[in-house]
Design a protein around this motif. Structure first.
Motif, PDB file in Angstrom:
ATOM      1  N   THR A  45       0.768  -1.160   0.103  1.00  0.00           N
ATOM      2  CA  THR A  45      -0.021  -0.037  -0.057  1.00  0.00           C
ATOM      3  C   THR A  45       0.690   1.374  -0.268  1.00  0.00           C
ATOM      4  OG1 THR A  45      -1.765  -1.100   1.101  1.00  0.00           O
ATOM      5  CG2 THR A  45      -1.584   1.309   1.329  1.00  0.00           C
ATOM      6  N   PRO A  46       0.508   2.204  -1.068  1.00  0.00           N
ATOM      7  CA  PRO A  46       1.652   3.527  -0.973  1.00  0.00           C
ATOM      8  C   PRO A  46       1.443   4.022   0.280  1.00  0.00           C
ATOM      9  CG  PRO A  46       0.189   3.183  -3.138  1.00  0.00           C
ATOM     10  CD  PRO A  46      -0.275   2.066  -2.073  1.00  0.00           C
ATOM     11  N   GLU A  47       2.600   4.739   0.620  1.00  0.00           N
ATOM     12  CA  GLU A  47       2.687   5.606   1.995  1.00  0.00           C
ATOM     13  C   GLU A  47       1.721   6.718   1.844  1.00  0.00           C
ATOM     14  OE1 GLU A  47       3.866   4.907   5.000  1.00  0.00           O
ATOM     15  OE2 GLU A  47       4.374   2.860   4.220  1.00  0.00           O
ATOM     16  N   ASP A  48       1.612   7.292   0.785  1.00  0.00           N
ATOM     17  CA  ASP A  48       0.804   8.483   0.901  1.00  0.00           C
ATOM     18  C   ASP A  48      -0.823   8.276   0.749  1.00  0.00           C
ATOM     19  OD1 ASP A  48       0.561   7.491  -1.696  1.00  0.00           O
ATOM     20  OD2 ASP A  48       1.113   9.295  -2.777  1.00  0.00           O
ATOM     21  N   TYR A  49      -1.103   6.684   0.355  1.00  0.00           N
ATOM     22  CA  TYR A  49      -2.732   6.581   0.626  1.00  0.00           C
ATOM     23  C   TYR A  49      -2.986   6.143   1.908  1.00  0.00           C
ATOM     24  CZ  TYR A  49      -6.740   3.863  -0.527  1.00  0.00           C
ATOM     25  OH  TYR A  49      -8.007   3.392  -0.601  1.00  0.00           O
ATOM     26  N   LYS A  50      -2.109   5.739   2.971  1.00  0.00           N
ATOM     27  CA  LYS A  50      -2.447   5.075   4.143  1.00  0.00           C
ATOM     28  C   LYS A  50      -3.110   6.434   4.973  1.00  0.00           C
ATOM     29  CE  LYS A  50       0.934   1.535   4.694  1.00  0.00           C
ATOM     30  NZ  LYS A  50       2.234   1.014   5.313  1.00  0.00           N
ATOM     31  N   PRO A  51      -3.008   7.591   4.878  1.00  0.00           N
ATOM     32  CA  PRO A  51      -3.712   8.781   5.762  1.00  0.00           C
ATOM     33  C   PRO A  51      -5.106   8.706   5.285  1.00  0.00           C
ATOM     34  CG  PRO A  51      -1.433   9.421   5.053  1.00  0.00           C
ATOM     35  CD  PRO A  51      -1.561   8.321   4.465  1.00  0.00           C
ATOM     36  N   VAL A  52      -5.230   8.239   3.815  1.00  0.00           N
ATOM     37  CA  VAL A  52      -6.731   8.434   3.465  1.00  0.00           C
ATOM     38  C   VAL A  52      -7.369   7.416   3.941  1.00  0.00           C
ATOM     39  CG1 VAL A  52      -8.104   8.209   1.392  1.00  0.00           C
ATOM     40  CG2 VAL A  52      -5.862   9.682   1.305  1.00  0.00           C
ATOM     41  N   VAL A  53      -6.765   6.131   4.015  1.00  0.00           N
ATOM     42  CA  VAL A  53      -7.446   4.925   4.728  1.00  0.00           C
ATOM     43  C   VAL A  53      -7.610   5.080   6.077  1.00  0.00           C
ATOM     44  CG1 VAL A  53      -7.138   2.537   4.988  1.00  0.00           C
ATOM     45  CG2 VAL A  53      -6.307   3.500   2.906  1.00  0.00           C
ATOM     46  N   GLN A  54      -6.786   5.752   6.585  1.00  0.00           N
ATOM     47  CA  GLN A  54      -6.941   5.977   8.283  1.00  0.00           C
ATOM     48  C   GLN A  54      -8.036   6.868   8.521  1.00  0.00           C
ATOM     49  OE1 GLN A  54      -2.895   7.227   9.082  1.00  0.00           O
ATOM     50  NE2 GLN A  54      -2.113   5.159   9.710  1.00  0.00           N
ATOM     51  N   GLN A  55      -8.147   7.934   7.785  1.00  0.00           N
ATOM     52  CA  GLN A  55      -9.247   8.743   8.055  1.00  0.00           C
ATOM     53  C   GLN A  55     -10.547   8.092   7.861  1.00  0.00           C
ATOM     54  OE1 GLN A  55      -8.800  11.882   9.257  1.00  0.00           O
ATOM     55  NE2 GLN A  55     -11.155  11.905   9.325  1.00  0.00           N
ATOM     56  N   ARG A  56     -10.664   7.390   6.742  1.00  0.00           N
ATOM     57  CA  ARG A  56     -12.108   6.473   6.691  1.00  0.00           C
ATOM     58  C   ARG A  56     -12.356   5.683   7.714  1.00  0.00           C
ATOM     59  NH1 ARG A  56     -10.748   4.547   0.548  1.00  0.00           N
ATOM     60  NH2 ARG A  56     -11.238   6.485  -0.727  1.00  0.00           N
TER      61      ARG A  56
END
Length: 202
Positions: free
Chosen positions: A117-128
């Protein structure tokens, strides 16, 4: 019965319920990395999908999927009141909670465990995930457990998946109702027994 589990994975939920229901069982560690059992058996021969939990009954029948296993176990010990009776509206409420936890929380965490999983995508996932847990925090404002005053299999499931936030985020420290709820569940003897069996508690 045998419960194929991986330490701290979603299989902790049925592990907790087995202890809550006082059902005789043999826990069998199935590594999520090697997909091998302690005796060297290929776990894919147990579950071709390669994931836990799997519940193997005494006659060799196997059940997959957390929601199904949790309800099956609850129905083996109806006197423990871990699930409302089949056919009642309360049972469908339980299934509503199990579906929400599975699709909105459990699967929501999924990408955070995947190394690619790309590191820059993880904050989006965490926010969801955080948004779902914030909603749950509100729902827990005036109740002891998801179903009200009675601990159910849904609580074992939510406790298990919300544990993952400490490892992969998001930060849930501000969710006070959820924190109090998690503390209530963590104090239950059956929860402590299951976590000790998996090496999560000393």
């Amino acid at each position: 019965m045998k419960l194929y589990y991986s330490t701290g994975a979603c299989s902790l939920a049925p592990h907790i319920v087995l202890h809550e229901a006082a059902l005789a069982h043999e826990p069998v560690l199935a590594s999520t990395k090697t997909h091998k059992l302690p005796d060297g058996t290929d776990f894919y021969s147990i579950n071709p999908l390669g994931y836990v939990p799997v519940l193997e009954l005494d006659d060799g029948t196997r059940l997959r999927e957390c929601q199904a296993i949790l309800q099956y176990l609850a129905d083996q010990a109806p006197q423990k009141n871990l699930a409302p009776a089949n056919g009642t509206l309360a049972r469908y409420r339980l299934q509503e909670w199990l579906s929400f936890i599975s699709s909105e929380v459990h699967k929501g965490f999924g990408p955070l465990w995947v190394p690619t999983t790309p590191e820059d995508y993880k904050p989006v996932v965490q926010q969801r995930v955080l948004a779902r847990l914030q909603w749950l925090d509100g729902e827990l404002a005036n109740r002891q457990y998801l179903m009200g005053d009675q601990f159910s299999v849904a609580d074992a499931y939510l406790f298990t998946v919300s544990n993952w936030a400490q490892y992969v985020g998001p930060d849930i420290s501000e969710l006070k109702n959820l924190a109090a709820y998690r503390a209530r569940i963590a104090a239950r003897p059956a929860v402590q027994a299951a976590m000790k069996a998996e090496g999560l508690l000393k």
